[in-house]
Design a protein around this motif. Structure first.
Motif, PDB file in Angstrom:
ATOM      1  N   ARG A   1       0.836  -1.213   0.000  1.00  0.00           N
ATOM      2  CA  ARG A   1       0.000   0.000   0.000  1.00  0.00           C
ATOM      3  C   ARG A   1       0.869   1.262   0.000  1.00  0.00           C
ATOM      4  O   ARG A   1       0.601   2.208  -0.737  1.00  0.00           O
ATOM      5  CB  ARG A   1      -0.941   0.003   1.205  1.00  0.00           C
ATOM      6  N   LEU A   2       1.934   1.275   0.810  1.00  0.00           N
ATOM      7  CA  LEU A   2       2.825   2.437   0.841  1.00  0.00           C
ATOM      8  C   LEU A   2       3.480   2.671  -0.520  1.00  0.00           C
ATOM      9  O   LEU A   2       3.583   3.804  -0.975  1.00  0.00           O
ATOM     10  CB  LEU A   2       3.890   2.272   1.925  1.00  0.00           C
ATOM     11  N   LYS A   3       3.892   1.600  -1.167  1.00  0.00           N
ATOM     12  CA  LYS A   3       4.510   1.730  -2.493  1.00  0.00           C
ATOM     13  C   LYS A   3       3.506   2.296  -3.497  1.00  0.00           C
ATOM     14  O   LYS A   3       3.830   3.198  -4.273  1.00  0.00           O
ATOM     15  CB  LYS A   3       5.047   0.378  -2.956  1.00  0.00           C
ATOM     16  N   GLU A   4       2.287   1.781  -3.503  1.00  0.00           N
ATOM     17  CA  GLU A   4       1.249   2.282  -4.407  1.00  0.00           C
ATOM     18  C   GLU A   4       0.944   3.757  -4.139  1.00  0.00           C
ATOM     19  O   GLU A   4       0.797   4.545  -5.076  1.00  0.00           O
ATOM     20  CB  GLU A   4      -0.044   1.476  -4.246  1.00  0.00           C
ATOM     21  N   MET A   5       0.858   4.107  -2.880  1.00  0.00           N
ATOM     22  CA  MET A   5       0.533   5.484  -2.509  1.00  0.00           C
ATOM     23  C   MET A   5       1.673   6.435  -2.862  1.00  0.00           C
ATOM     24  O   MET A   5       1.426   7.568  -3.274  1.00  0.00           O
ATOM     25  CB  MET A   5       0.184   5.555  -1.022  1.00  0.00           C
ATOM     26  N   GLU A   6       2.907   5.961  -2.727  1.00  0.00           N
ATOM     27  CA  GLU A   6       4.053   6.787  -3.105  1.00  0.00           C
ATOM     28  C   GLU A   6       4.076   7.000  -4.618  1.00  0.00           C
ATOM     29  O   GLU A   6       4.295   8.121  -5.099  1.00  0.00           O
ATOM     30  CB  GLU A   6       5.349   6.140  -2.636  1.00  0.00           C
ATOM     31  N   GLU A   7       3.837   5.939  -5.382  1.00  0.00           N
ATOM     32  CA  GLU A   7       3.818   6.042  -6.849  1.00  0.00           C
ATOM     33  C   GLU A   7       2.721   6.983  -7.332  1.00  0.00           C
ATOM     34  O   GLU A   7       2.860   7.629  -8.363  1.00  0.00           O
ATOM     35  CB  GLU A   7       3.640   4.661  -7.473  1.00  0.00           C
ATOM     36  N   SER A   8       1.619   7.050  -6.589  1.00  0.00           N
ATOM     37  CA  SER A   8       0.497   7.912  -6.952  1.00  0.00           C
ATOM     38  C   SER A   8       0.613   9.307  -6.352  1.00  0.00           C
ATOM     39  O   SER A   8      -0.319  10.106  -6.441  1.00  0.00           O
ATOM     40  CB  SER A   8      -0.819   7.262  -6.497  1.00  0.00           C
ATOM     41  N   LEU A   9       1.736   9.582  -5.683  1.00  0.00           N
ATOM     42  CA  LEU A   9       2.045  10.895  -5.099  1.00  0.00           C
ATOM     43  C   LEU A   9       1.125  11.289  -3.944  1.00  0.00           C
ATOM     44  O   LEU A   9       0.978  12.470  -3.639  1.00  0.00           O
ATOM     45  CB  LEU A   9       2.033  11.991  -6.173  1.00  0.00           C
ATOM     46  N   LEU A  10       0.519  10.296  -3.280  1.00  0.00           N
ATOM     47  CA  LEU A  10      -0.308  10.588  -2.112  1.00  0.00           C
ATOM     48  C   LEU A  10       0.534  10.706  -0.851  1.00  0.00           C
ATOM     49  O   LEU A  10       0.153  11.391   0.093  1.00  0.00           O
ATOM     50  CB  LEU A  10      -1.374   9.504  -1.922  1.00  0.00           C
TER      51      LEU A  10
END
Length: 117
Positions: free
Chosen positions: A61-70
């Motif tokens: 989840r952290l990786k996805e959120m980082e990639e999405s700039l959240l």
């Protein structure tokens, strides 16, 4: 994504389905709320604050959120190396939008009494 309207194409809105799916996934809002409240947190600090989350789920989840700039991932060059996660302006905007939608659902959803009447 194609617009299903025949005449009023101007009413259709394009959006990024990847981000839309991410913001509806389990733990996304929880992580955004924690980072907004506490500021920068390390992985294990986030783990300790969320019941039922696994290391793998949090990592994904952290990786996805980082990639999405959240969220932002910051490496602090101390010994040992520390990695902090913090919410971005985009993440705060998403968090606030989700909270507004949740409040709206609470306003318009029937109470149990009304539902069974």
């Amino acid at each position: 994504m194609d617009c299903p309207l025949r005449e009023d194409k101007d009413l259709c809105m394009t959006y990024n389905p990847k981000i839309f799916e991410l913001i509806t996934r389990k733990y996304t809002l929880t992580i955004l709320l924690l980072l907004d409240k506490y500021g920068a947190l390390r992985f294990n600090e986030i783990m300790r604050k969320i019941d039922g989350i696994t290391q793998r789920s949090l990592s994904i989840r952290l990786k996805e959120m980082e990639e999405s700039l959240l969220i932002k991932r910051e490496i602090v060059n101390n010994r040992p190396i520390v990695i902090n996660y913090s919410i971005t302006i985009q993440g705060k905007a998403v968090k606030n939008a989700i909270l507004m939608l949740l409040q709206l659902t609470n306003l318009i959803s029937p109470t149990e009494k009304d539902y069974f009447a």
